[in-house]
Design a protein around this motif. Structure first.
Motif, PDB file in Angstrom:
ATOM      1  N   LEU A 141     -22.173  31.227 -19.063  1.00 44.67           N
ATOM      2  CA  LEU A 141     -20.992  32.291 -18.627  1.00 44.67           C
ATOM      3  C   LEU A 141     -19.739  31.296 -17.397  1.00 44.67           C
ATOM      4  CD1 LEU A 141     -22.859  35.346 -18.137  1.00 44.67           C
ATOM      5  CD2 LEU A 141     -20.667  34.858 -19.170  1.00 44.67           C
ATOM      6  N   THR A 142     -19.180  30.882 -17.143  1.00 43.50           N
ATOM      7  CA  THR A 142     -18.510  29.655 -16.391  1.00 43.50           C
ATOM      8  C   THR A 142     -17.442  30.432 -15.491  1.00 43.50           C
ATOM      9  OG1 THR A 142     -16.419  28.410 -17.830  1.00 43.50           O
ATOM     10  CG2 THR A 142     -18.941  27.463 -17.366  1.00 43.50           C
ATOM     11  N   ALA A 143     -16.731  29.927 -14.855  1.00 42.08           N
ATOM     12  CA  ALA A 143     -15.953  30.907 -13.515  1.00 42.08           C
ATOM     13  C   ALA A 143     -14.697  30.819 -14.502  1.00 42.08           C
ATOM     14  CB  ALA A 143     -15.715  29.837 -12.539  1.00 42.08           C
ATOM     15  N   ALA A 144     -13.922  29.491 -15.673  1.00 45.26           N
ATOM     16  CA  ALA A 144     -13.043  29.745 -16.196  1.00 45.26           C
ATOM     17  C   ALA A 144     -13.000  30.636 -17.420  1.00 45.26           C
ATOM     18  CB  ALA A 144     -13.697  28.229 -16.781  1.00 45.26           C
ATOM     19  N   ALA A 145     -14.561  31.074 -17.423  1.00 42.73           N
ATOM     20  CA  ALA A 145     -14.655  31.857 -18.618  1.00 42.73           C
ATOM     21  C   ALA A 145     -14.364  33.564 -18.040  1.00 42.73           C
ATOM     22  CB  ALA A 145     -15.492  31.725 -19.374  1.00 42.73           C
ATOM     23  N   LEU A 146     -15.135  33.557 -16.969  1.00 45.52           N
ATOM     24  CA  LEU A 146     -14.805  34.966 -15.946  1.00 45.52           C
ATOM     25  C   LEU A 146     -13.427  35.034 -15.922  1.00 45.52           C
ATOM     26  CD1 LEU A 146     -18.710  34.825 -14.091  1.00 45.52           C
ATOM     27  CD2 LEU A 146     -17.712  36.065 -16.767  1.00 45.52           C
ATOM     28  N   PHE A 147     -13.179  34.060 -15.189  1.00 47.69           N
ATOM     29  CA  PHE A 147     -11.680  34.414 -14.535  1.00 47.69           C
ATOM     30  C   PHE A 147     -10.696  33.833 -15.699  1.00 47.69           C
ATOM     31  CE2 PHE A 147     -15.432  33.982 -11.109  1.00 47.69           C
ATOM     32  CZ  PHE A 147     -16.022  35.114 -10.856  1.00 47.69           C
ATOM     33  N   ASP A 148     -10.664  34.051 -16.665  1.00 42.83           N
ATOM     34  CA  ASP A 148      -9.338  33.949 -17.305  1.00 42.83           C
ATOM     35  C   ASP A 148      -8.346  34.279 -17.063  1.00 42.83           C
ATOM     36  OD1 ASP A 148     -10.116  35.687 -18.919  1.00 42.83           O
ATOM     37  OD2 ASP A 148      -9.955  34.345 -20.530  1.00 42.83           O
ATOM     38  N   ALA A 149      -7.138  34.137 -17.385  1.00 44.90           N
ATOM     39  CA  ALA A 149      -6.075  35.165 -17.617  1.00 44.90           C
ATOM     40  C   ALA A 149      -5.987  36.912 -17.491  1.00 44.90           C
ATOM     41  CB  ALA A 149      -4.576  34.921 -18.063  1.00 44.90           C
ATOM     42  N   ASP A 150      -7.416  37.082 -18.972  1.00 47.07           N
ATOM     43  CA  ASP A 150      -6.913  38.473 -18.479  1.00 47.07           C
ATOM     44  C   ASP A 150      -8.480  38.915 -18.324  1.00 47.07           C
ATOM     45  OD1 ASP A 150      -8.387  36.974 -20.654  1.00 47.07           O
ATOM     46  OD2 ASP A 150      -7.434  38.098 -22.299  1.00 47.07           O
ATOM     47  N   GLY A 151      -9.139  38.044 -17.386  1.00 46.33           N
ATOM     48  CA  GLY A 151     -10.671  38.887 -16.547  1.00 46.33           C
ATOM     49  C   GLY A 151     -11.719  38.658 -17.633  1.00 46.33           C
ATOM     50  N   SER A 152     -12.311  39.177 -16.863  1.00 44.78           N
ATOM     51  CA  SER A 152     -13.928  40.244 -17.955  1.00 44.78           C
ATOM     52  C   SER A 152     -14.184  41.136 -17.302  1.00 44.78           C
ATOM     53  CB  SER A 152     -14.542  38.616 -17.873  1.00 44.78           C
ATOM     54  OG  SER A 152     -15.382  38.839 -16.630  1.00 44.78           O
ATOM     55  N   ALA A 153     -15.445  41.884 -18.379  1.00 42.35           N
ATOM     56  CA  ALA A 153     -16.039  42.972 -17.952  1.00 42.35           C
ATOM     57  C   ALA A 153     -17.728  42.705 -18.320  1.00 42.35           C
ATOM     58  CB  ALA A 153     -15.106  44.565 -18.244  1.00 42.35           C
ATOM     59  N   ILE A 154     -18.141  43.481 -17.138  1.00 46.70           N
ATOM     60  CA  ILE A 154     -20.300  43.532 -17.854  1.00 46.70           C
ATOM     61  C   ILE A 154     -20.096  45.143 -18.264  1.00 46.70           C
ATOM     62  CG2 ILE A 154     -20.308  44.470 -15.822  1.00 46.70           C
ATOM     63  CD1 ILE A 154     -22.926  42.265 -18.406  1.00 46.70           C
ATOM     64  N   ILE A 155     -20.333  45.421 -20.297  1.00 48.38           N
ATOM     65  CA  ILE A 155     -20.591  46.334 -20.492  1.00 48.38           C
ATOM     66  C   ILE A 155     -22.007  46.540 -20.838  1.00 48.38           C
ATOM     67  CG2 ILE A 155     -20.494  47.134 -23.235  1.00 48.38           C
ATOM     68  CD1 ILE A 155     -17.515  47.460 -21.327  1.00 48.38           C
ATOM     69  N   ILE A 156     -22.654  48.121 -21.332  1.00 48.60           N
ATOM     70  CA  ILE A 156     -23.350  48.508 -21.025  1.00 48.60           C
ATOM     71  C   ILE A 156     -23.699  49.240 -22.648  1.00 48.60           C
ATOM     72  CG2 ILE A 156     -26.145  50.022 -20.689  1.00 48.60           C
ATOM     73  CD1 ILE A 156     -24.708  48.707 -17.624  1.00 48.60           C
ATOM     74  N   HIS A 157     -23.880  48.963 -23.390  1.00 43.90           N
ATOM     75  CA  HIS A 157     -24.522  49.783 -24.791  1.00 43.90           C
ATOM     76  C   HIS A 157     -25.883  50.970 -25.055  1.00 43.90           C
ATOM     77  CE1 HIS A 157     -21.178  47.076 -26.569  1.00 43.90           C
ATOM     78  NE2 HIS A 157     -21.730  46.164 -26.387  1.00 43.90           N
ATOM     79  N   ALA A 158     -25.243  51.809 -25.583  1.00 41.63           N
ATOM     80  CA  ALA A 158     -26.472  53.003 -26.020  1.00 41.63           C
ATOM     81  C   ALA A 158     -26.948  52.472 -26.382  1.00 41.63           C
ATOM     82  CB  ALA A 158     -25.202  54.132 -26.797  1.00 41.63           C
ATOM     83  N   LEU A 159     -27.365  51.941 -27.417  1.00 41.72           N
ATOM     84  CA  LEU A 159     -28.232  51.385 -28.425  1.00 41.72           C
ATOM     85  C   LEU A 159     -28.853  50.106 -27.933  1.00 41.72           C
ATOM     86  CD1 LEU A 159     -27.010  52.704 -31.089  1.00 41.72           C
ATOM     87  CD2 LEU A 159     -28.334  53.745 -30.267  1.00 41.72           C
ATOM     88  N   PRO A 160     -30.148  49.319 -28.154  1.00 38.24           N
ATOM     89  CA  PRO A 160     -30.681  48.190 -28.186  1.00 38.24           C
ATOM     90  C   PRO A 160     -29.670  47.041 -29.011  1.00 38.24           C
ATOM     91  CG  PRO A 160     -32.161  49.721 -28.936  1.00 38.24           C
ATOM     92  CD  PRO A 160     -30.917  50.460 -29.088  1.00 38.24           C
ATOM     93  N   ASP A 161     -30.038  46.041 -28.669  1.00 35.87           N
ATOM     94  CA  ASP A 161     -29.193  45.411 -28.999  1.00 35.87           C
ATOM     95  C   ASP A 161     -30.205  44.292 -30.004  1.00 35.87           C
ATOM     96  OD1 ASP A 161     -28.423  42.415 -30.187  1.00 35.87           O
ATOM     97  OD2 ASP A 161     -26.956  42.420 -27.861  1.00 35.87           O
ATOM     98  N   ASN A 162     -29.944  43.943 -31.515  1.00 35.72           N
ATOM     99  CA  ASN A 162     -30.707  43.611 -32.179  1.00 35.72           C
ATOM    100  C   ASN A 162     -30.804  41.475 -31.844  1.00 35.72           C
ATOM    101  OD1 ASN A 162     -28.595  43.230 -34.318  1.00 35.72           O
ATOM    102  ND2 ASN A 162     -29.581  44.946 -35.399  1.00 35.72           N
ATOM    103  N   PHE A 163     -29.888  41.787 -31.292  1.00 38.69           N
ATOM    104  CA  PHE A 163     -29.347  39.798 -31.514  1.00 38.69           C
ATOM    105  C   PHE A 163     -29.402  39.631 -32.813  1.00 38.69           C
ATOM    106  CE2 PHE A 163     -31.913  40.592 -27.673  1.00 38.69           C
ATOM    107  CZ  PHE A 163     -30.615  40.536 -26.689  1.00 38.69           C
TER     108      PHE A 163
END
Length: 198
Positions: A141-163
């Motif tokens: 997670l770099t500044a360039a990735a987080l703050f590109d032209a359309d930004g970014s968001a943190i999301i919490i999902h309803a279920l576990p992640d099985n990766f």
């Protein structure tokens, strides 16, 4: 002079403690030299504030942490998504409301499958009282990735992640497209736009 290993470990632990507690580190602290801070105030679909996730970008690492409340007990998928728009009334192309679809897919700078997306994070564990504290580090997670032209968001999902961990003894074909996209973590129950903090 190079710090001994024990001093560096203590410094990293101090950063984790600061992020998880939600306190801003002092501007005079040496560890802040060349660093960037960001945060996301997380809301559920009703607009209730659940807490704040903070990001401390220092050299090649990003420290992610925060404390959240009001979530259901158990594990939840926890990812940085590619667009900084948290619209609980977003709709899919057929007009069906899909909360936070506006945040796009997992942040994926290198165009790889889950769980190697840029924005893939360890699952969030919520205690029986609805609270969760998280602290982790990430070198993608770099500044360039987080703050590109359309930004970014943190999301919490309803279920576990099985990766996307589907051993061939359970499926001869391995993980399907949905698993490789999201880890089968279900709907999006909370969202926070990631913005630089000062």
């Amino acid at each position: 002079m190079r710090q001994p290993p024990s001093s560096r470990i203590i410094a990293v632990l101090a950063i984790f403690a600061t992020i998880a507690a939600g306190a801003a580190a002092s501007a005079s602290t040496p560890e802040r030299s060349g660093s960037t801070d960001a945060e996301a105030i997380v809301h559920d679909v009703t607009g209730e504030v659940l807490g704040t996730v903070r990001f401390h970008l220092f050299h090649s690492k990003t420290f992610v942490g925060g404390k959240l409340t009001g979530l259901s007990h158990g594990f939840h998928g926890f990812h940085v998504h590619a667009v900084g728009i948290c619209d609980p009334n977003a709709t899919d192309p057929s007009g069906v409301v899909v909360p936070y679809l506006s945040a796009g897919r997992h942040l994926d700078v290198e165009h790889v499958g889950h769980p190697r997306h840029t924005g893939d994070l360890p699952s969030l564990y919520v205690s029986a009282n609805g609270t969760a504290t998280t602290a982790t580090e990430n070198d993608r997670l770099t500044a360039a990735a987080l703050f590109d032209a359309d930004g970014s968001a943190i999301i919490i999902h309803a279920l576990p992640d099985n990766f996307a961990r589907i051993p061939t003894r359970y499926s001869a074909t391995g993980p399907d497209a949905e698993t490789l996209a999201t880890g089968d973590s279900g709907g999006r129950v909370a969202c926070g736009v990631i913005v630089p903090s000062h």
